[in-house]
Every structure is written in structure tokens, then in C-alpha cells.
Motif scaffolding. Structure first.
Motif, short mmCIF file in Angstrom:
data_model
loop_
_atom_site.label_atom_id
_atom_site.label_comp_id
_atom_site.label_asym_id
_atom_site.label_seq_id
_atom_site.Cartn_x
_atom_site.Cartn_y
_atom_site.Cartn_z
N ASP A 138 22.25 99.16 -33.82
CA ASP A 138 20.94 98.71 -34.27
C ASP A 138 20.43 99.63 -35.37
O ASP A 138 20.99 100.69 -35.63
N TYR A 139 19.37 99.20 -36.02
CA TYR A 139 18.65 100.08 -36.92
C TYR A 139 17.17 100.05 -36.53
O TYR A 139 16.69 99.10 -35.90
N THR A 140 16.46 101.12 -36.89
CA THR A 140 15.10 101.32 -36.40
C THR A 140 14.16 101.63 -37.55
O THR A 140 14.51 102.37 -38.47
N ASP A 199 13.32 98.40 -32.97
CA ASP A 199 14.76 98.35 -33.17
C ASP A 199 15.21 96.91 -33.40
O ASP A 199 14.76 96.00 -32.69
N VAL A 200 16.10 96.73 -34.35
CA VAL A 200 16.73 95.43 -34.59
C VAL A 200 18.20 95.57 -34.27
O VAL A 200 18.89 96.40 -34.87
N TYR A 201 18.68 94.79 -33.33
CA TYR A 201 20.05 94.94 -32.84
C TYR A 201 21.03 94.09 -33.64
O TYR A 201 20.70 93.02 -34.15
N ASN A 202 22.26 94.60 -33.71
CA ASN A 202 23.33 93.88 -34.37
C ASN A 202 23.96 92.87 -33.41
O ASN A 202 23.65 92.83 -32.22
N HIS A 203 24.87 92.11 -33.90
CA HIS A 203 25.65 91.16 -33.09
C HIS A 203 26.40 91.93 -31.99
O HIS A 203 26.88 93.04 -32.25
N ASN A 227 16.54 90.14 -29.76
CA ASN A 227 17.14 90.94 -30.82
C ASN A 227 16.31 92.17 -31.20
O ASN A 227 16.49 92.72 -32.26
N GLY A 228 15.40 92.59 -30.35
CA GLY A 228 14.59 93.73 -30.74
C GLY A 228 14.22 94.63 -29.58
O GLY A 228 14.43 94.29 -28.42
N ALA A 229 13.68 95.79 -29.91
CA ALA A 229 13.16 96.72 -28.91
C ALA A 229 11.88 97.33 -29.45
O ALA A 229 11.77 97.61 -30.66
N HIS A 230 10.91 97.49 -28.58
CA HIS A 230 9.63 98.09 -28.96
C HIS A 230 9.48 99.42 -28.22
O HIS A 230 9.77 99.50 -27.03
N GLU A 231 8.99 100.43 -28.94
CA GLU A 231 8.79 101.74 -28.33
C GLU A 231 7.47 102.33 -28.82
O GLU A 231 7.23 102.42 -30.02
N VAL A 232 6.61 102.70 -27.88
CA VAL A 232 5.31 103.29 -28.20
C VAL A 232 5.27 104.69 -27.60
O VAL A 232 5.65 104.90 -26.44
#
Length: 303
Positions: free
Chosen positions: A257-259, A277-281, A290-295
């Protein structure tokens, strides 16, 4: 339909891990690791020279039922007269039918380099208590004959960690090892089954401070996560800090992924950060997954 598939996959993968002693990543990922160095390195507690408290909430593969969710509360302080840092991390990490709840107590000792308190070699040790739990009702729904159903579904273990951390105004380098004792989980016991256990994890981090002008600083950084019998995990990025007020950055997690992340610091004391975060295949092929959220939140007790 996708949520059902993910639930089934989570159950199957967990059962296989217990049965064949599979070596998979067992420690949660944090995208804003540069802002919270001591989460993965006990030697970094007290590195900010002041008392801090904070927390992190992370929701990974957002939109997929049963996806990983992590909550952390932490605090650390530095005692200059003793050259000692002390820190605590409490966490809850849930994925599908499994959960991991625990706490780390960490202590670091600093050796001043050239008599300069801003240049320190820090060495740390950590003690951890972990509770693993399995929601047997969720497993019974899909695998009614799983031997795990005959167990208590819960186990408590102790473990240890160690690390070193070099901190200077320009350069930081850290290396640490977690789950040194590698206790067995003992969920399922049989003559044909090898008990699952915790595996050692190794972390390496580095960053370098590049002052571009009186208001802005660039901070390239890298983290390597390694576990024996598993591929090494690489992540690198760059962060821009403006006047101890705001920061923005990007990072790439090799083949995963990239962030993008950003944060605001209020009155030089209270920091609010967010990462996406945006995840790859293949994760991004799932609908809404397809994503992740972090606070993250952190308060610095400065005068």
C-alpha cells in the motif's frame, strides 16, 4: 457476499496458523510510526524529553466486515537526573474472530554522546502481557467441527522486547526485537498438531532531518520489519514539517500500500494526525475494502 468470504478466509487462515505453526506478521502495523517511535521500540521511550500521553485508532481494509481494527493508548516520560525513560502502551487488536489485548511496560537508559543531552544512545527493555481470544461462535458458524471449539478460546501469555535507539538533532536510528520469549498459545493440543506460538519480530527505523529554511524541515524515513521464515517488509517515505505547526507526508509500503498523512500541532503541545492507506491488488478488488484510516492524538506536557 464479500463479507462472508472474508469471514471464512479469516477463520481458515487462523486455524491453519495454529495447526502448522505458520510464521505470519503477528504485530499490528502503524502508518504514523515516525510520530510514535516507541510503539515498536522500547528504547525510544523518553526520546522527546517530556511527558506525553496519546492514542491511536486504526481501521484497516475499511468496508470489509471483520477487518483489522486497532486501538492504542500510550504514555511516556523522561527523567533527566536518572537518564531514564519510562513508557506504557495498552492496545486492543481485533481481526475477524480473533482478538489480541495487552500492554507493554518499557524502560530506557540513555548514554550522552560527547556530553550533549541532545545526542543520546538509548537502550531499552520491555515486558508484555497479552491475552488472545477467539470468538468460537463465529468459527462454529462456518467450521462446526473445528478442534478449536473444544478449547477455552482464551489464553494469557507474557513476553519481552529489547531495543537500541540513536537520537541526534539530525539523525535517528532504531533497532528492536519483540516477542523474544516466543510462548506457545496452547489453544489446541493433539498428537498430530503443533501448537501455534508467538514469533520474534525485528524492527529497524531511520530518519534524517533536512532543514530547508527557517520554517521548514524535510524528514525522509524508513522502516524495515523482519520475521524469520517470512519475507522482509519495507516501508519508506518523506514528511514535511512547517514551524512545529503542521506536517504532511507520503510513504510507500512495498508491494502492499501507499499512505498519505497529515497532522496539526496546537500551541506546540497537542498533536492531531490522520493517515489514509490505499492498498494494492488484490485487496483493492473487494468492494469498499481498499483503504485504511488511522487517527492519532498526542499531548506534550511542555512548560
Amino acid at each position: 457476499m464479500y463479507s462472508i468470504k472474508i469471514k471464512i478466509a479469516a477463520v481458515v487462515l487462523f486455524t491453519v496458523a495454529l495447526s502448522v505453526n505458520a510464521a505470519a506478521q503477528q504485530i499490528f502495523k502503524v502508518s504514523q510510526y515516525m510520530e510514535n517511535s516507541f510503539i515498536h521500540n522500547p528504547a525510544a521511550v523518553g526520546a522527546n524529553d517530556v511527558t506525553t500521553v496519546g492514542g491511536v485508532f486504526r481501521s484497516q481494509w475499511a468496508g470489509i466486515d471483520g477487518s483489522p481494527k486497532t486501538v492504542m493508548l500510550f504514555g511516556d516520560t523522561y527523567i533527566p537526573s536518572k537518564n531514564t525513560g519510562v513508557g506504557v502502551v495498552l492496545y486492543s487488536d481485533k481481526t475477524g474472530p480473533t482478538s489480541r489485548t495487552g500492554g507493554n511496560f518499557n524502560v530506557s537508559y540513555s548514554v550522552k554522546l560527547d556530553g550533549d543531552d541532545k545526542k543520546r544512545l538509548m537502550m531499552g527493555l520491555g515486558a508484555e502481557v497479552i491475552q488472545f481470544k477467539v470468538d468460537k461462535d463465529k468459527i462454529a458458524e462456518f467450521i462446526p467441527n473445528d478442534p478449536l471449539l473444544a478449547s477455552s478460546g482464551s489464553t494469557i501469555k507474557g513476553d519481552a522486547s529489547a531495543g537500541v535507539y540513536l537520537r541526534t538533532p539530525k539523525l535517528t536510528i532504531g533497532a528492536s526485537a519483540f516477542q523474544l520469549i516466543q510462548p506457545k498459545l496452547d489453544f489446541v493440543k493433539s498428537s498430530t498438531n503443533v501448537d501455534g506460538k508467538l514469533y520474534r519480530h525485528f524492527f529497524f527505523t531511520a530518519s534524517y532531518c533536512i532543514v530547508t529554511d527557517e520554517s521548514n524541515v524535510l524528514l525522509p524515513h524508513v522502516e524495515v520489519r523482519y520475521q524469520p521464515n517470512a519475507p522482509a517488509d519495507y516501508e519508506a517515505g518523506i514528511m514535511l514539517l512547517h514551524k512545529d505547526l503542521i506536517h504532511v507526508g507520503v510513504s510507500a509500503h512495498y508491494k502492499q500500500d501507499y499512505t498519505i498523512f497529515a497532522g496539526l500541532k496546537i500551541d506546540h503541545k497537542f498533536t492531531i494526525g490522520y493517515a489514509y492507506d490505499v492498498y494494492n491488488h488484490p485487496i483493492n478488488t473487494f468492494n469498499g475494502g481498499n483503504g485504511a484510516h488511522e487517527v492519532s492524538l498526542r499531548y506534550f506536557f511542555k512548560k
